[in-house]
Scaffold this active site. Structure first.
Site, PDB file in Angstrom:
ATOM      1  N   HIS A  77     -28.027 -53.946 -30.567  1.00  0.00           N
ATOM      2  CA  HIS A  77     -28.489 -55.022 -31.467  1.00  0.00           C
ATOM      3  C   HIS A  77     -28.557 -54.542 -32.904  1.00  0.00           C
ATOM      4  CE1 HIS A  77     -29.583 -57.254 -27.822  1.00  0.00           C
ATOM      5  NE2 HIS A  77     -29.909 -56.058 -27.350  1.00  0.00           N
TER       6      HIS A  77
ATOM      7  N   GLU B 254     -25.889 -28.956 -39.387  1.00  0.00           N
ATOM      8  CA  GLU B 254     -26.225 -27.705 -40.074  1.00  0.00           C
ATOM      9  C   GLU B 254     -25.366 -26.557 -39.513  1.00  0.00           C
ATOM     10  OE1 GLU B 254     -30.417 -25.838 -40.277  1.00  0.00           O
ATOM     11  OE2 GLU B 254     -30.280 -27.096 -42.056  1.00  0.00           O
TER      12      GLU B 254
ATOM     13  N   LYS C 142     -32.662 -26.546 -52.873  1.00  0.00           N
ATOM     14  CA  LYS C 142     -34.009 -25.968 -53.006  1.00  0.00           C
ATOM     15  C   LYS C 142     -34.183 -25.369 -54.402  1.00  0.00           C
ATOM     16  CE  LYS C 142     -34.353 -24.624 -48.103  1.00  0.00           C
ATOM     17  NZ  LYS C 142     -34.450 -23.475 -47.156  1.00  0.00           N
TER      18      LYS C 142
ATOM     19  N   GLY D 169     -33.017 -21.280 -36.624  1.00  0.00           N
ATOM     20  CA  GLY D 169     -34.035 -22.332 -36.680  1.00  0.00           C
ATOM     21  C   GLY D 169     -33.723 -23.491 -35.762  1.00  0.00           C
ATOM     22  N   ARG D 170     -32.476 -23.982 -35.784  1.00  0.00           N
ATOM     23  CA  ARG D 170     -32.121 -25.159 -34.990  1.00  0.00           C
ATOM     24  C   ARG D 170     -31.914 -24.842 -33.512  1.00  0.00           C
ATOM     25  NH1 ARG D 170     -28.789 -23.825 -38.955  1.00  0.00           N
ATOM     26  NH2 ARG D 170     -26.668 -23.057 -38.530  1.00  0.00           N
TER      27      ARG D 170
ATOM     28  N   LYS E 250     -40.110 -20.143 -39.750  1.00  0.00           N
ATOM     29  CA  LYS E 250     -39.482 -18.839 -39.525  1.00  0.00           C
ATOM     30  C   LYS E 250     -39.570 -17.993 -40.804  1.00  0.00           C
ATOM     31  CE  LYS E 250     -35.081 -16.712 -38.218  1.00  0.00           C
ATOM     32  NZ  LYS E 250     -33.662 -16.925 -37.887  1.00  0.00           N
TER      33      LYS E 250
ATOM     34  N   GLU F  62     -41.981 -27.485 -48.214  1.00  0.00           N
ATOM     35  CA  GLU F  62     -42.671 -28.611 -47.554  1.00  0.00           C
ATOM     36  C   GLU F  62     -43.793 -28.096 -46.650  1.00  0.00           C
ATOM     37  OE1 GLU F  62     -39.405 -28.065 -47.570  1.00  0.00           O
ATOM     38  OE2 GLU F  62     -38.259 -29.909 -47.878  1.00  0.00           O
TER      39      GLU F  62
HETATM   40  O1  F6P Z   1     -32.774 -26.667 -43.510  1.00  0.00           O
HETATM   41  C1  F6P Z   1     -32.790 -25.343 -43.831  1.00  0.00           C
HETATM   42  C2  F6P Z   1     -33.721 -24.612 -42.899  1.00  0.00           C
HETATM   43  O2  F6P Z   1     -33.698 -23.253 -43.194  1.00  0.00           O
HETATM   44  C3  F6P Z   1     -33.401 -24.844 -41.433  1.00  0.00           C
HETATM   45  O3  F6P Z   1     -32.332 -24.064 -40.981  1.00  0.00           O
HETATM   46  C4  F6P Z   1     -34.716 -24.490 -40.812  1.00  0.00           C
HETATM   47  O4  F6P Z   1     -34.820 -24.955 -39.480  1.00  0.00           O
HETATM   48  C5  F6P Z   1     -35.672 -25.210 -41.764  1.00  0.00           C
HETATM   49  O5  F6P Z   1     -35.061 -25.072 -43.055  1.00  0.00           O
HETATM   50  C6  F6P Z   1     -37.093 -24.677 -41.770  1.00  0.00           C
HETATM   51  O6  F6P Z   1     -37.061 -23.311 -42.056  1.00  0.00           O
HETATM   52  P1  F6P Z   1     -38.384 -22.440 -41.725  1.00  0.00           P
HETATM   53  O7  F6P Z   1     -38.583 -22.486 -40.232  1.00  0.00           O
HETATM   54  O8  F6P Z   1     -38.054 -21.074 -42.231  1.00  0.00           O
HETATM   55  O9  F6P Z   1     -39.541 -23.074 -42.454  1.00  0.00           O
END
Ligand code: F6P
Length: 540
Positions: free
Chosen positions: A379, A348, A506, A262-263, A201, A207
């Site tokens: 288990h 979150e 971060k 995002g979630r 987003k 990452e």
């Molecule tokens: O964990 C923080 C966060 O901003 C989440 O809310 C989001 O889903 C994820 O990192 C990835 O963010 P993006 O879609 O902007 O890469």
């Protein structure tokens, strides 16, 4: 709205909870004392049954819980969400994931259907082989590069709907900045027939950036032609400028909007890997199932509203029974990733300690959500659930039928285990060890053995039973949990839709990375961190 702790309902619920904490309280007695308890405390919505009868619950409890909902102005908060009000107060945004699955005919957001149409055309081109790579070969493998909400939802749904997978393409999900995940994935793939989806987003997530750059290098190593990026990369983002700068062809960009958290985004273009995996029709079925739950949540009386009932019980357990975690155990291997998805959705959203007015919260909020597929959990961690000292409510989830038409007996065993575990948690067992071995009755040894074999019981649980695991029912189930999380945030007077807590890590990672890259470049890190950096360097 204000802190729930200030409401008369909250105080009444705390007093009311005492009867369930008496030494002689037996949860199972609630069944013997009232006929049709299941009927009174279960709800159905289409192919989804919620059995909440194995909870600490009497008609009086329900009345007090609904008082809490009223005193926290829940109904107006639900309306505010559907009306697109800026309920994400700290970012001044709406939270309109429900608009992502609103049928076009009644939608106020034409951009949603426009994007679905773009997704549909893309999926058709890839499935038909009309979309080809730099060497004119069809795409056989698709790698979704994203993390958090740009990974967990699509990965979970794709896994859950494996029985609906189309043969044309294989989906892979890469999220971790650990290079081994991308390396292990690409080791099995051919650059000529691999397409990458960069799902982000913000298009700023470290990452995702690292993995996308590594994936592009992998492609270039074979293609040796910059123009190949346009044939092997698409992106899903609200940051179109950054994606274009990365080299994504503007025609291969799928938009995201700031009113989609995002979630809560798997229903948007973030769900593109789902549509590629199971086909657009099944993706639309997923949306339809979620929309059906949206209608239930919007229209059902609070006393008959699944997300509301589940949320009220969780908030009561957290506030009056010192519950700090909840286990979600889907008795379906296909739903094994559901707890991981729900972890982000819950923690979150609800891991907050400032209320909507910016004051410190005065009650516990949030829950640690954890779990894995059953029957495996039996288990692994069920011992703690049965004989541990903590109060941990459990959500059991199961499907009445399985995809395999020849393994019905095994499916019956799976269901029997699911139902028996919630029964065992409720009933427990007082052990008479003389039944099982030769110790003298009432001897010291027998009493000691009895204690170790006694199972307290009185552990509450919900059971969610769906007719079968299909796209529609899965959409319904996921939306149920999205709305449960929103209700809990309203009851706790917190914002479910921001996540300021993840920013500090971060920022510090940038500082630590700099210290690792240039030894001695910084000394304002603590002694622990500096020595960890030094030891890692010495061992490299
Ligand atoms: O964990 C923080 C966060 O901003 C989440 O809310 C989001 O889903 C994820 O990192 C990835 O963010 P993006 O879609 O902007 O890469």
């Amino acid at each position: 709205m204000s802190s729930p702790g200030n409401t008369s309902a909250w105080i009444a619920l705390q007093e009311h909870s005492k009867q369930f904490q008496q030494a002689d309280f037996r949860l199972s007695d609630l069944f013997t004392n009232s006929a049709n308890r299941f009927t009174a405390f279960s709800l159905r919505h289409e192919n989804l049954l919620l059995d909440f009868s194995k909870n600490y619950l009497t008609p009086e409890t329900l009345r007090l819980l609904l008082d809490l909902a009223d005193q926290q102005q829940l109904s107006s908060a639900i309306k505010a969400m559907y009306d697109g009000e800026l309920i994400n107060t700290t970012e001044q945004r709406a939270a309109l994931h429900v608009a992502l699955r609103q049928p076009a005919a009644s939608s106020d957001h034409p951009e949603v259907e426009d994007t679905l149409a773009k997704m549909e055309a893309f999926v058709a081109k890839v499935h038909s082989g009309r979309w080809t790579g730099y060497s004119n070969k069809r795409i056989t493998d698709i790698v979704n590069i994203g993390i958090g909400g740009s990974d967990l939802g699509p990965a979970m749904v794709t896994d859950a709907l494996d029985a609906f997978a189309v043969p044309e393409v294989n989906l892979h999900f890469v999220s971790n900045v650990d290079p081994s995940q991308l390396d292990n994935t690409l080791a099995k793939l051919d650059p000529e027939t691999t397409l990458f989806i960069v799902a982000s987003k913000s298009f700023k997530t470290l990452e995702t950036h690292q993995n996308a750059a590594s994936a592009r290098a992998w492609l270039m190593h074979k293609a040796n032609d910059e123009s190949a990026t346009g044939k092997h990369f698409v992106a899903i983002t609200s940051n179109l400028e950054a994606a274009t700068k990365f080299g994504i062809d503007k025609n291969n960009l799928f938009p995201l909007w700031d009113w989609v958290g995002g979630r809560f985004s798997l229903w948007s273009a973030i769900g593109l890997p789902i549509a590629l995996a199971v086909g657009m029709e099944n993706f639309r079925q997923l949306l339809a199932g979620a929309h059906s739950m949206d209608q239930h949540f919007r229209e059902a009386e609070l006393a008959e509203n699944m997300p509301v009932i589940m949320a009220l019980l969780s908030v009561w357990y957290t506030g009056s029974f010192d519950s700090h975690s909840t286990a979600v155990v889907p008795y379906s291997q296909s739903l094994n990733l559901l707890p991981s998805f729900l972890q982000q959705l819950y923690m979150e959203s609800l891991g907050k300690s400032s209320d909507l007015q910016g004051k410190p919260v005065s009650t516990n909020t949030g829950e640690v959500l954890w779990g894995t597929a059953g029957s495996n959990g039996q288990h692994s961690y069920f011992q703690l659930l049965h004989q541990g000292t903590q109060f941990i409510p459990v959500d059991f989830i199961a499907a009445a039928t399985c995809q395999s038409k020849t393994k019905t007996e095994q499916q019956q065993h799976l269901l029997a285990n699911c139902f028996s575990q919630s029964l065992a948690l409720m009933e427990g067992k007082t052990e008479d060890s003389t039944e099982e071995n030769s110790v003298e009755k009432d001897s010291v040894e027998a009493n000691s053995t009895n204690a170790h074999k006694t199972i307290a019981g009185n552990k509450p649980s919900n059971t969610l039973l769906i007719s079968e695991l299909n796209p529609y029912n899965l959409g319904c189930l996921i939306a149920l949990y999205e709305h449960k999380v929103y209700v809990q945030s309203v009851l706790w007077n917190i914002n479910a839709f921001d996540q300021w807590g993840v920013e500090l890590g971060k920022k510090l990672a940038e500082q630590v990375f700099a210290a690792m890259s240039e030894p001695g470049s910084t000394t304002d890190l603590d002694d622990s961190t500096l020595n960890l950096i030094k030891q890692a360097r010495d061992w490299r």
